[in-house]
Design an enzyme around this catalytic site. Structure first.
Site, PDB file in Angstrom:
ATOM      1  N   LYS A  33       9.952  43.850  11.766  1.00  0.00           N
ATOM      2  CA  LYS A  33       9.002  43.901  12.891  1.00  0.00           C
ATOM      3  C   LYS A  33       9.197  45.154  13.744  1.00  0.00           C
ATOM      4  CE  LYS A  33      11.667  40.984  16.064  1.00  0.00           C
ATOM      5  NZ  LYS A  33      11.979  41.903  17.138  1.00  0.00           N
ATOM      6  N   THR A  34      10.472  45.604  13.904  1.00  0.00           N
ATOM      7  CA  THR A  34      10.703  46.801  14.732  1.00  0.00           C
ATOM      8  C   THR A  34      10.032  48.000  14.074  1.00  0.00           C
ATOM      9  OG1 THR A  34      12.816  45.847  15.379  1.00  0.00           O
ATOM     10  CG2 THR A  34      12.484  48.154  15.911  1.00  0.00           C
ATOM     11  N   ASP A 223       7.470  42.739  22.331  1.00  0.00           N
ATOM     12  CA  ASP A 223       8.359  42.268  21.262  1.00  0.00           C
ATOM     13  C   ASP A 223       8.987  40.944  21.698  1.00  0.00           C
ATOM     14  OD1 ASP A 223       9.884  42.202  18.993  1.00  0.00           O
ATOM     15  OD2 ASP A 223      11.305  43.732  19.628  1.00  0.00           O
ATOM     16  N   GLU A 224       9.409  40.127  20.744  1.00  0.00           N
ATOM     17  CA  GLU A 224      10.097  38.846  21.040  1.00  0.00           C
ATOM     18  C   GLU A 224       9.275  38.014  22.035  1.00  0.00           C
ATOM     19  OE1 GLU A 224      12.536  38.108  19.264  1.00  0.00           O
ATOM     20  OE2 GLU A 224      13.923  39.779  18.948  1.00  0.00           O
TER      21      GLU A 224
END
Length: 718
Positions: A33-34, A223-224
């Protein structure tokens, strides 16, 4: 463009080029994902020509933000400003630095950490002649946290001049809290709750400020997202309203912070909150072997509140996951350490490739004892934090004296090294400061010649601070720190102290500042650095020592290791009995997600261990229910686990957490047309009785999806 998409799989490429509208990416553990986030950022800058100052990219830790910034700079060129790749709190600091003057606060406000909060409380307890202990501090800080759950108190803090005295402040705790807020205002200090709350108050009271930030931020990515709280969700929703471009990435199966306010509903029910949104699934795992992944998939499918997905991998097969059962915790520890030695001797692995994870810190003790006996180096993460160390806080207080000269920093270092300014003289300065409405440092400068301050080194302290202030504009932050340590005599004092570790830590701090300057550009000013560094709540340094890494599962989130041992997998520990008692079914799902996070940290080999005996409260130990929830064939079992003990354990689990019988639902037959809230309409191709799932081929998808038969939102298509 080809360069940016090269090496990405189809789903990652789709995520990178989906730049407009509301987009949800469900990204499983180890799915890259990063990579997708950084390449999407670079795509918007390089291919769409958008300036990075018009993009906000929020992540949850400073470490993750730094890593993302480093990767992005490689893709877009190092000279562009990537300051908006930050955390929620980091973004709030940016807003407040520009606009906090509207709330009558200076832009160089200071950020208070827990230690600073305790210093303020100590002062209050002394003034009120109350008995001090950490338990009381914790209770008061919890109450302050509850007060700051909404923004009402901010009005009191932002009035011009002195805060009004509250005559009838009620009970003792309320009086302490009123004094605390007053002291906070006096030093212009904001804690982590205040940062978000002040931004909300700014946006509510000054629509032009909100509009300015909405106008500026054309693209927002988070993110997250599964770890977002209600306030954080409201902040990004508010900011994205003008341009309508919000891109969120997360995995509901890794929500492990509900107890801290995280709410997975914002990602699970994203399409309910943002109409006309699209969903992309990243379900190819690059991290783990098929064996580790199968076990993770089998475990997490027992959760109901999730977005159904099955992680896949093209990695070559490895070895089976091992479940080890010991007769007691000493045998468990011996087996773990023998296995660690075997891995390093036979697999050309280093100690730093190995992680030992556990649900609670006390579980590290028996493993530590065994590692010490075998002379194996280990590092405990999340223990005493780097930025909480005495010498680091002292060094940063010197910098804060140069920048702000606040009372907290002054009290901390004015007598370190000894300058004969002890308790009585400090009380004298406090009285005069209150009387003249000055800071303690300004008071010291005013009364340095007073007879009460004779035979002190007050003048040399003032000279050192004033000299540093005169050089503030011409020196970088790292140079300022070096000079401050020398001019004030602090470095010499630490050398005489003879504690090498403290000196090493000061060198490490200097090194971290140099790195920070290189990442953000050397023109970063001192105020900005101090505010950003105050947000570091975890040990954000990379550990290069070749040692076994030991940490709680919460600390391990976001990390990966070739070899992972999850120790102490005992019922009542994982899942945690206290959490189950307090939050029942919600807690059980979160504890299972915690176990899933632990399992998915492993790249090559995974070992789950537990043992017999008795827990602290005298309760007999049984293997965790999470071990029994996974099919036997997914494990290699080591150790003698009696059938009688298994039955006893299952009976104990049934009795301690009775399962609510779901009413039998009338299921769908093979060939039925069904409708899913995310995937749309599809046909049931097959039914897996053992896994209790439908295999559904949705019209809009390229491959079938396994959908739980208990998933209530799957309905018959009209």
């Amino acid at each position: 463009m080809e360069e940016l998409l090269d090496g990405l799989n189809e789903a990652q490429q789709e995520a990178v080029v989906s730049t407009e509208g509301y987009v949800r990416v469900i990204a499983g553990a180890g799915s890259g994902k990063t990579r997708a986030l950084t390449h999407r950022y670079a795509f918007i800058v390089n291919e769409l020509g958008v300036d990075p100052s018009n993009m906000l990219s929020v992540t949850f830790t400073n470490k993750a933000a730094h890593e993302m910034r480093r990767r992005v700079k490689k893709l877009i060129g190092g000279e562009q400003d990537t300051g908006f790749i930050t955390t929620y709190h980091g973004f709030c600091v940016r807003v407040l630095r520009e606009d906090i003057h509207r709330l009558f606060y200076p832009k160089n406000f200071i950020i208070l950490d827990v230690e600073d909060q305790k210093i303020l409380l100590r002062e209050i307890f002394e003034e009120m002649e109350l008995k001090m202990n950490d338990k009381t501090f914790k209770r008061i800080l919890d109450k302050i946290g509850m007060l700051k759950g909404n923004t009402h108190y901010v009005q009191q803090m932002i009035l011009r001049g002195e805060m009004p005295a509250v005559e009838d402040a009620g009970d003792m705790d309320s009086q302490i809290i009123q004094r605390y807020l007053k002291k906070q205002k006096r030093v212009y200090g904001l804690d982590f709750d205040d940062l978000l709350n002040c931004v909300f108050v700014l946006f509510e009271q000054y629509k032009d400020v909100l509009e300015k930030w909405q106008e500026r931020l054309f693209y927002i990515q988070v993110d997250e997202f599964q770890d977002s709280s209600l306030k954080q969700y409201e902040l990004v929703k508010m900011l994205s309203e003008k341009h309508g471009n919000l891109f969120v990435v997360g995995d509901p199966d890794q929500t492990i912070y509900e107890w801290r306010g995280a709410d997975p509903q914002y990602i699970v029910e994203f399409e309910k909150f943002f109409k006309d949104s699209q969903t992309i699934f990243l379900n190819q795992n690059y991290r783990s072997t098929p064996e580790i992944l199968s076990l993770g998939n089998a475990l997490i499918q027992n959760n109901y509140f999730r977005v159904d997905k099955d992680m896949e991998t093209k990695n070559p097969p490895g070895v089976k996951v091992v479940h080890y059962h010991g007769k007691d915790e000493i045998q468990e520890a011996k087996w773990v350490v023998e296995k660690i030695q075997e891995i390093t001797e036979t697999k050309q692995a280093s100690y730093k490739d190995i992680a030992v994870l556990y649900r609670a810190n006390y579980l590290s003790r028996f493993i530590e004892q065994e590692l010490i006996q075998h002379n194996i180096e280990y590092t405990i993460f999340g223990g005493f934090k780097f930025f909480d160390r005495l010498e680091i806080k002292d060094a940063l207080a010197h910098l804060r004296m140069i920048a702000v000269g606040d009372d907290l920093s002054f009290s901390r270092i004015v007598n370190v090294p000894k300058r004969q300014i002890g308790k009585k003289r400090m009380n004298f300065l406090r009285e005069k400061a209150e009387q003249d409405n000055l800071t303690l440092y300004e008071t010291l400068k005013t009364y340095a010649g007073h007879e009460r301050m004779r035979r002190t080194d007050a003048r040399s302290f003032i000279e050192a601070i004033e000299y540093m202030r005169s050089r503030k504009e011409e020196l970088t932050v790292s140079e300022l720190l070096q000079e401050a340590m020398q001019k004030t005599g602090y470095e010499a004092y630490r050398r005489e102290d003879g504690d090498q570790e403290r000196l090493d830590n000061l060198t490490e701090l200097l090194h971290s500042i140099v790195q920070y300057e290189q990442t953000l550009g050397e023109d970063i000013d001192l105020d900005e650095y101090l505010q950003m560094i105050s947000l570091y709540t975890d040990d954000d340094r990379d550990d290069q020592v070749d040692s076994v890494k030991m940490m709680t599962i919460h600390t391990a989130k976001g990390l990966e290791f070739p070899y992972v041992f999850v120790v102490g997998m005992t019922e009542s520990v994982l899942p945690n009995v206290r959490a189950l008692r307090e939050r029942k079914e919600r807690a059980l799902e979160e504890e299972r997600r915690l176990a899933y996070v632990a399992v998915t940290r492993a790249e090559r080999e995974l070992y789950l261990t537990e043992s017999e005996g008795f827990q602290n409260g005298g309760q007999k130990k049984y293997p965790s229910r999470f071990i029994f929830e996974v099919e036997d064939e997914l494990y290699e079992r080591i150790g003698e686990l009696d059938e009688a003990l298994i039955e006893e354990a299952k009976e104990y689990i049934r009795a301690s957490h009775p399962q609510k019988k779901e009413p039998q639902r009338e299921g769908f037959e093979k060939g039925a047309r069904v409708k899913h809230p995310v995937f749309g309409v599809g046909t049931i191709e097959d039914i897996d009785e053992k896994k209790n799932t439908y295999r559904v081929f949705f019209d809009q998808m390229k491959a079938p999806r396994p959908i739980s038969r208990n998933f209530k939102k799957l309905v018959r298509a009209e």
